[in-house]
Design a protein around this motif. Structure first.
Motif, short mmCIF file in Angstrom:
data_model
loop_
_atom_site.label_atom_id
_atom_site.label_comp_id
_atom_site.label_asym_id
_atom_site.label_seq_id
_atom_site.Cartn_x
_atom_site.Cartn_y
_atom_site.Cartn_z
N MET A 185 0.89 -1.27 0.01
CA MET A 185 -0.16 -0.18 0.11
C MET A 185 0.99 1.05 0.00
O MET A 185 1.49 1.69 0.98
N LYS A 186 1.05 1.84 -0.96
CA LYS A 186 2.00 3.06 -1.29
C LYS A 186 1.76 4.21 -0.53
O LYS A 186 2.71 4.93 -0.12
N ARG A 187 0.40 4.59 -0.15
CA ARG A 187 0.42 5.77 0.56
C ARG A 187 -0.39 5.84 1.86
O ARG A 187 -0.62 6.71 2.36
N LEU A 188 -0.45 4.44 2.44
CA LEU A 188 -1.04 4.18 3.60
C LEU A 188 0.00 4.60 4.56
O LEU A 188 0.59 3.90 4.96
N THR A 189 -0.57 5.72 5.49
CA THR A 189 0.33 6.12 6.45
C THR A 189 -0.45 6.32 7.75
O THR A 189 -0.03 6.73 8.71
N ALA A 190 -1.78 6.04 7.71
CA ALA A 190 -2.58 6.20 8.88
C ALA A 190 -3.18 4.98 8.86
O ALA A 190 -4.34 4.70 8.06
N LEU A 191 -3.39 4.11 9.93
CA LEU A 191 -4.11 2.89 10.31
C LEU A 191 -4.39 2.59 11.70
O LEU A 191 -3.55 2.43 12.48
N VAL A 192 -5.83 2.65 11.94
CA VAL A 192 -6.25 2.26 13.35
C VAL A 192 -7.52 1.46 13.28
O VAL A 192 -8.30 1.59 12.65
N VAL A 193 -7.10 0.20 14.11
CA VAL A 193 -8.53 -0.49 14.25
C VAL A 193 -8.57 -0.93 15.93
O VAL A 193 -7.59 -0.29 16.58
N GLY A 194 -9.61 -1.56 16.11
CA GLY A 194 -9.42 -1.82 17.83
C GLY A 194 -8.41 -2.86 18.10
O GLY A 194 -8.72 -4.05 18.33
N TRP A 195 -7.13 -2.48 18.00
CA TRP A 195 -6.14 -3.53 18.34
C TRP A 195 -6.42 -4.20 19.48
O TRP A 195 -5.99 -5.44 19.69
N THR A 196 -6.36 -3.42 20.66
CA THR A 196 -6.60 -4.03 21.86
C THR A 196 -7.63 -4.94 22.32
O THR A 196 -7.63 -6.06 22.79
N ASN A 197 -8.96 -4.52 21.77
CA ASN A 197 -10.15 -5.18 22.01
C ASN A 197 -10.58 -6.52 21.09
O ASN A 197 -11.44 -7.20 21.17
N SER A 198 -9.77 -6.59 20.16
CA SER A 198 -9.72 -7.70 19.07
C SER A 198 -9.20 -9.11 19.89
O SER A 198 -8.24 -8.82 20.32
#
Length: 518
Positions: free
Chosen positions: A445-458
């Protein structure tokens, strides 16, 4: 003024007196004076109870016709004619038959030296009441009526002025408590501006009300009430001049179909109307409108092609709670850039694809959606829009995405998203597995610089490894922060080898929690 004379608006122009300032009045520069609504050539300020004032233009026709007038009892309909200066011309009489009967108006206008003639219609029985004022011809009429001022509070059943091409103004100077429908109200009429009575307790239908009309403004006044109004169908189809429409909160309204179909509306406002359960083709094909916002519609059961072919639509926002959304709502909306799903979505409708939304770049996902009984492979379309045969142009996907149960397998294939996707911000989304990009510098993914999901709650419940696989332009600080957010697990794998910051990341942050880092 002599018969045959014309009126022109007088515009005062400051300056040398050589003519209008082109900076203000030059159409080539996009400057035009505001539209001036028709004003009655004969001033009418008051109308007696149970009276109708007609303004007639003798240059259009010398015959006053194409209308029906009725009363609730046997009586005579009296016509009193006056010229523009208020000079009495003549009295005429027509008999109205049995109670609830009506007559077809057919009067030759008395000779006058003025172009415009005023006709005041009254009933000769002191207790008689007007109960009908309408025209039901479907053939365009050259009737000479240009304005109507009515104080007729006992009108009932249908109210329409169908096919009166030269009718420019209609005012009701009373409540209309008994009118049950306004179907064909101004169908093929020249009326430019109309304000509904504030209260219409018997109104049930507004069908075809403005179809093929010249209307500029149709106004529901503040506090408008119509507790029995259930349907508006083909309301302003092909309305030639109306640039804005505001639908107030009408709790009884259940159906709004083909509402502004082929119209010229530029601004559309819905307020409330939460009980609507049938909605279709609000706008369609070549309307110039660029933004639409709709309120909560939690009871919507049937809805099709809401904005089909709206090639100028750029932003669509659906607020509050909705029952469903459907893929054909935005078919051929080729220039839609922003789509904001309802904040709460009760049930899954059908998926949207980039074959119908080729230029969508901002996607606001539902904040809450109970998809426990629905295949995650279907729900995922609310997060990434299905791919067609070309690259998906999504740049930003965001929203709370706080769902009632289950986890989502979220994936963005680099074959379709690598060139454009810049941000995925879903902080409350629980994922069973997340795959964004693949293990290759070619499919990153050439432009993806921001990625947030529910890392802790998954819980990363997928048995397929890796449970987390990301290949994107994400730096070391991002990777370490993601590792820090991960929960303690057993037998789960995270693969970030093809992220920009992989070489400098601290793998022990994740491995100390049971993760295998590759």
């Amino acid at each position: 003024m002599k018969k045959g004379a014309f009126r022109f608006p007088m515009i005062k122009v400051e300056g040398s007196g050589e003519g209008p300032d082109p900076a203000v009045f030059c159409p080539a520069n996009g400057y035009l004076p505001p539209y001036t609504y028709f004003e009655s050539p004969i001033e009418v300020t008051t109308v007696s109870n149970e009276s109708i004032v007609f303004i007639l233009d003798t240059e259009i026709n010398i015959k006053f016709d194409s209308l029906y007038i009725g009363s609730d009892t046997i009586c005579n309909l009296i016509y009193n004619f006056y010229d523009e200066n208020g000079v009495f011309l003549e009295t005429r009489t027509q008999a109205i038959g049995s109670g609830g009967g009506y007559i077809s108006v057919s009067q030759i206008i008395p000779d006058s030296t003025t172009r415009y003639v005023k006709c005041i219609a009254t009933l000769d029985d002191g207790i008689a009441k007007f109960n009908r004022l309408s025209s039901n011809t479907s053939v365009p009429s050259g009737a000479c009526v240009v304005a109507i001022f009515a104080n007729t509070p006992n009108l009932a059943t249908s109210l329409q002025f169908r096919s009166h091409l030269f009718l420019k103004k209609v005012e009701f100077l009373c409540t209309l408590d008994y009118v049950s429908d306004m179907n064909y109200l101004f169908n093929m009429c020249g009326v430019e501006k109309f304000t509904m009575p504030v209260s219409m307790p018997s109104l049930t239908q507004l069908q075809y009300a403005l179809i093929d009309s010249d209307i500029y403004e149709f106004i529901f006044p503040v506090g408008f009430s119509a507790p029995l109004l259930v349907g508006m169908f083909y309301f302003s189809a092909r309305a030639k001049n109306m640039e804005s429409f505001a639908l107030p909160d009408i709790p009884s309204l259940l159906t709004f179909n083909l509402g502004l179909y082929y119209s010229s509306v530029k601004v559309l406002t819905f307020t409330g109307c939460e009980n609507i359960d049938n909605l279709s083709q609000i706008l369609e094909q070549n309307t110039v409108i660029e933004e639409v916002t709709l309120p909560a519609l939690p009871n919507l059961a049937t809805a099709t092609r809401l904005f089909y072919g709206c090639s100028n639509l750029k932003k669509l926002t659906l607020n509050g709670t909705w029952n469903k959304v459907y893929s054909d709502w935005t078919t051929n909306c080729y220039n839609l850039r922003e789509l904001h799903f309802p904040r709460t979505l009760s049930t899954y409708g059908s998926s949207l694809t980039n074959s119908t939304l080729p230029n969508l770049s901002i996607l606001h996902v539902p904040d809450f959606f109970d998809f426990s009984a629905i295949s995650g492979s279907l729900v995922v379309y609310y997060f990434r829009i299905g791919t067609g045969s070309s690259a998906n142009k999504l740049k930003k996907v965001y929203g709370d995405a706080e769902f009632a149960s289950d986890e989502l397998y979220l994936t963005y294939s680099p074959a379709y998203y690598a060139e454009y996707l810049e941000e995925v911000n879903l902080p409350k989304l629980k994922v069973s597995r997340i795959i964004i990009g693949t293990n290759s510098t070619t499919y990153k993914m050439k432009r993806l610089t921001a990625l947030v999901v529910g890392w802790t709650n998954s819980t990363y419940s997928s048995t397929s490894a890796p449970q987390i696989q990301i290949a994107a332009a994400l730096d070391t600080a991002w990777i370490n922060a993601m590792f820090t957010s991960l929960p303690i697990v057993i037998g789960k794998t995270v693969d970030v080898r093809y992220c920009d910051g992989y070489a400098g990341c601290n793998k022990t942050i994740a491995t100390a929690k049971g993760w295998t880092v590759s």
